[in-house]
Design a protein around this motif. Sequence first.
Motif, PDB file in Angstrom:
ATOM      1  N   ALA A 195      -6.707 -44.536  -1.339  1.00 14.81           N
ATOM      2  CA  ALA A 195      -7.178 -44.851  -2.252  1.00 14.81           C
ATOM      3  C   ALA A 195      -6.692 -43.656  -3.071  1.00 14.81           C
ATOM      4  O   ALA A 195      -7.497 -42.418  -2.911  1.00 14.81           O
ATOM      5  N   GLN A 196      -6.525 -43.351  -4.586  1.00 15.85           N
ATOM      6  CA  GLN A 196      -6.209 -42.509  -5.534  1.00 15.85           C
ATOM      7  C   GLN A 196      -7.181 -42.218  -5.689  1.00 15.85           C
ATOM      8  O   GLN A 196      -7.555 -43.319  -6.265  1.00 15.85           O
ATOM      9  N   GLY A 197      -7.277 -40.888  -6.305  1.00 15.35           N
ATOM     10  CA  GLY A 197      -8.103 -40.170  -6.789  1.00 15.35           C
ATOM     11  C   GLY A 197      -7.937 -40.989  -8.585  1.00 15.35           C
ATOM     12  O   GLY A 197      -6.861 -40.847  -8.469  1.00 15.35           O
ATOM     13  N   GLY A 198      -9.073 -40.905  -9.291  1.00 13.81           N
ATOM     14  CA  GLY A 198      -8.964 -40.646 -10.411  1.00 13.81           C
ATOM     15  C   GLY A 198      -8.836 -39.515 -11.241  1.00 13.81           C
ATOM     16  O   GLY A 198      -8.695 -38.576 -10.720  1.00 13.81           O
ATOM     17  N   TRP A 199      -8.033 -39.645 -11.985  1.00 11.63           N
ATOM     18  CA  TRP A 199      -7.641 -38.831 -13.243  1.00 11.63           C
ATOM     19  C   TRP A 199      -8.336 -37.572 -14.018  1.00 11.63           C
ATOM     20  O   TRP A 199      -9.293 -38.272 -14.751  1.00 11.63           O
ATOM     21  N   ILE A 249     -13.826 -52.591   6.027  1.00 12.69           N
ATOM     22  CA  ILE A 249     -14.684 -51.868   5.257  1.00 12.69           C
ATOM     23  C   ILE A 249     -13.563 -51.537   3.540  1.00 12.69           C
ATOM     24  O   ILE A 249     -13.056 -52.425   3.362  1.00 12.69           O
ATOM     25  N   PHE A 250     -14.804 -51.103   3.221  1.00 15.01           N
ATOM     26  CA  PHE A 250     -14.543 -50.067   1.940  1.00 15.01           C
ATOM     27  C   PHE A 250     -14.005 -49.036   1.306  1.00 15.01           C
ATOM     28  O   PHE A 250     -15.506 -48.475   2.215  1.00 15.01           O
ATOM     29  N   VAL A 251     -13.127 -48.965   0.587  1.00 10.03           N
ATOM     30  CA  VAL A 251     -13.492 -47.601   0.415  1.00 10.03           C
ATOM     31  C   VAL A 251     -13.416 -47.586  -1.172  1.00 10.03           C
ATOM     32  O   VAL A 251     -12.197 -48.631  -1.870  1.00 10.03           O
ATOM     33  N   LYS A 252     -13.304 -46.112  -1.566  1.00 13.73           N
ATOM     34  CA  LYS A 252     -13.572 -45.785  -3.021  1.00 13.73           C
ATOM     35  C   LYS A 252     -13.658 -44.284  -3.488  1.00 13.73           C
ATOM     36  O   LYS A 252     -14.196 -43.508  -2.540  1.00 13.73           O
ATOM     37  N   ALA A 253     -12.076 -43.890  -4.384  1.00 10.79           N
ATOM     38  CA  ALA A 253     -11.990 -42.495  -4.198  1.00 10.79           C
ATOM     39  C   ALA A 253     -12.505 -42.193  -5.608  1.00 10.79           C
ATOM     40  O   ALA A 253     -13.585 -42.685  -6.460  1.00 10.79           O
ATOM     41  N   GLY A 254     -12.789 -40.996  -5.871  1.00  5.52           N
ATOM     42  CA  GLY A 254     -13.987 -40.404  -6.917  1.00  5.52           C
ATOM     43  C   GLY A 254     -13.095 -40.531  -8.555  1.00  5.52           C
ATOM     44  O   GLY A 254     -11.946 -40.460  -7.872  1.00  5.52           O
ATOM     45  N   ASP A 255     -14.054 -40.709  -9.122  1.00  3.57           N
ATOM     46  CA  ASP A 255     -13.555 -40.414 -10.284  1.00  3.57           C
ATOM     47  C   ASP A 255     -12.972 -39.095 -10.968  1.00  3.57           C
ATOM     48  O   ASP A 255     -14.097 -38.332 -10.380  1.00  3.57           O
ATOM     49  N   GLY A 256     -12.586 -39.291 -11.562  1.00  3.52           N
ATOM     50  CA  GLY A 256     -12.373 -38.221 -12.831  1.00  3.52           C
ATOM     51  C   GLY A 256     -12.891 -37.442 -13.646  1.00  3.52           C
ATOM     52  O   GLY A 256     -13.879 -38.114 -14.213  1.00  3.52           O
ATOM     53  N   GLY A 257     -13.760 -36.117 -13.271  1.00  5.00           N
ATOM     54  CA  GLY A 257     -14.502 -35.716 -14.091  1.00  5.00           C
ATOM     55  C   GLY A 257     -14.228 -35.891 -16.057  1.00  5.00           C
ATOM     56  O   GLY A 257     -12.832 -35.840 -16.022  1.00  5.00           O
ATOM     57  N   ASN A 258     -15.423 -35.704 -16.617  1.00  3.06           N
ATOM     58  CA  ASN A 258     -15.135 -36.057 -17.948  1.00  3.06           C
ATOM     59  C   ASN A 258     -14.618 -34.764 -18.622  1.00  3.06           C
ATOM     60  O   ASN A 258     -15.127 -33.652 -18.220  1.00  3.06           O
ATOM     61  N   PRO A 284     -11.788 -44.052 -13.268  1.00  2.97           N
ATOM     62  CA  PRO A 284     -12.311 -44.619 -12.382  1.00  2.97           C
ATOM     63  C   PRO A 284     -11.316 -44.415 -10.732  1.00  2.97           C
ATOM     64  O   PRO A 284      -9.710 -44.596 -11.266  1.00  2.97           O
ATOM     65  N   GLY A 285     -11.705 -43.874  -9.748  1.00  5.04           N
ATOM     66  CA  GLY A 285     -10.637 -43.804  -8.350  1.00  5.04           C
ATOM     67  C   GLY A 285     -11.244 -45.489  -7.753  1.00  5.04           C
ATOM     68  O   GLY A 285     -11.170 -45.929  -8.751  1.00  5.04           O
ATOM     69  N   GLU A 286      -9.539 -45.458  -7.281  1.00  8.17           N
ATOM     70  CA  GLU A 286      -8.897 -46.803  -6.757  1.00  8.17           C
ATOM     71  C   GLU A 286     -10.103 -46.623  -5.531  1.00  8.17           C
ATOM     72  O   GLU A 286     -10.758 -46.205  -4.695  1.00  8.17           O
ATOM     73  N   ALA A 287     -10.592 -48.179  -5.554  1.00  4.09           N
ATOM     74  CA  ALA A 287     -11.135 -49.013  -4.615  1.00  4.09           C
ATOM     75  C   ALA A 287     -10.632 -50.151  -4.191  1.00  4.09           C
ATOM     76  O   ALA A 287     -10.105 -50.127  -4.909  1.00  4.09           O
ATOM     77  N   ARG A 288     -10.867 -50.359  -2.901  1.00  3.25           N
ATOM     78  CA  ARG A 288     -10.088 -51.519  -2.016  1.00  3.25           C
ATOM     79  C   ARG A 288     -11.151 -51.244  -1.203  1.00  3.25           C
ATOM     80  O   ARG A 288     -12.062 -50.928  -0.211  1.00  3.25           O
ATOM     81  N   ASP A 289     -10.699 -53.038  -0.948  1.00  2.00           N
ATOM     82  CA  ASP A 289     -10.977 -53.426   0.385  1.00  2.00           C
ATOM     83  C   ASP A 289     -10.014 -53.283   1.784  1.00  2.00           C
ATOM     84  O   ASP A 289      -8.635 -54.301   1.865  1.00  2.00           O
ATOM     85  N   LEU A 290     -10.762 -53.182   2.557  1.00  2.00           N
ATOM     86  CA  LEU A 290      -9.386 -53.241   3.344  1.00  2.00           C
ATOM     87  C   LEU A 290     -10.042 -52.887   5.257  1.00  2.00           C
ATOM     88  O   LEU A 290     -11.207 -53.571   5.538  1.00  2.00           O
TER      89      LEU A 290
END
Length: 405
Positions: free
Chosen positions: A118-122, A9-18, A146-152
């Motif tokens: 996957a760690q969310g973006g700051w 699977i592919f997981v993507k944490a949310g990006d931080g807001g501007n 940007p949030g962390e993205a990973r192939d798991l």
Amino acid sequence: MKFVDEVSIFVKAGDGGNGMMSFRREKFIEKGGPNGGDGGDGGSVFMEADENLNTLIDYRYTRRFEAQRGEKGGSTDCTGAKGEDLILPVPVGTTIIDANTQEIIGDLTKPGQRIMVAQGGWHGLGNSRFKSSTNRAPRQTTPGKPGEARDLKLELKVLADVGLLGLPNAGKSTFIRSVSAAKPKVADYPFTTLVPNLGVVSVGRYKSFVIADIPGLIEGAAEGAGLGIRFLKHLSRTRLLLHLVDMAPLDESDPADAAETILHELEKFSPALTQRDRWLVLNKADQLLEEEQEERKRRVIERLDWKGPVFVISALEREGTEALSQAIMRYLDERALRIAEEPAFAEALAELDQRIEDEARARLQALDDQRALRRAGVKAVDDVDDDDFDDDDDDEDGAEIIYVR
């Protein structure tokens, strides 16, 4: 029900807001100054062990998961909302692996256990963060990270106290039916068991253990032949292995040869797995006279140079199964007590468990690599036999094969 024990699977944490750039503008207030707020943090992705799940089928078709991103900052020093975390439930016994580095991220072995994958973006900073005595009207902001993205890769290993080993039609499914409430398919042809089956064996009040039946092994299993190779990894977490041998095979072959075949395949797959405590169980004794039972028992013990416990049973007639179950329960209780009282013993077992898992993963990866070479038109030097019950990659048209109960 479909049984799936490996998925990618592919997981993507949310990006931080501007961050927001804003200035205070109110009637009768001159030069109000900056009041842009920070953005919100992006949501993180977690895996959580759920005891109500027993397969990874939910991740076979949906393979991309993204957590919510943080909202951008607002005026009047308002901070943007934090993105919601994404929690993905998986069965107890799931190992989480980074597909790119093959690093083991975590092992979920207890219900409710949770791990971040996957760690969310700051969050980004608003312009009010940059005001100073020399910079009264800052126009700087920072974007969210940007949030962390990973192939798991998710691997499920069923959690059981006892695992069953044996050739097809050795009577493993009949045995698990006779000692538990599990109802695996039983028939007079090979490979009636296509996926692991679990059964809970009750031995007296408040005493029970879990037993696992995997598809039978055949000669060449360690090189990829047959069904059992893909499920041997499920035995890596068992505490005891029962080696079932058919004492009266229909083809009139020597039971000692069958027992020897399984041991050879076990050694090829994982030498450390052969160090797991194993008991020899000679099944289908009801089909032989007492003299024949003793002769075949002696021959198997001599051929294997067997030093451990030996049991003669008839799973179909439930002869000897109760005594075997009682002996297993005593063994498990004594083992648990010894682990609690002897730290060195517990440490040695943990080391053995890790070696078994490492060897099993390396062996399966080698088989996958060789299949990938063949698909690319390259013949490996130590090529292995393929089988028809393999990963979805074996299909020429890309169709997925799922093990069906």
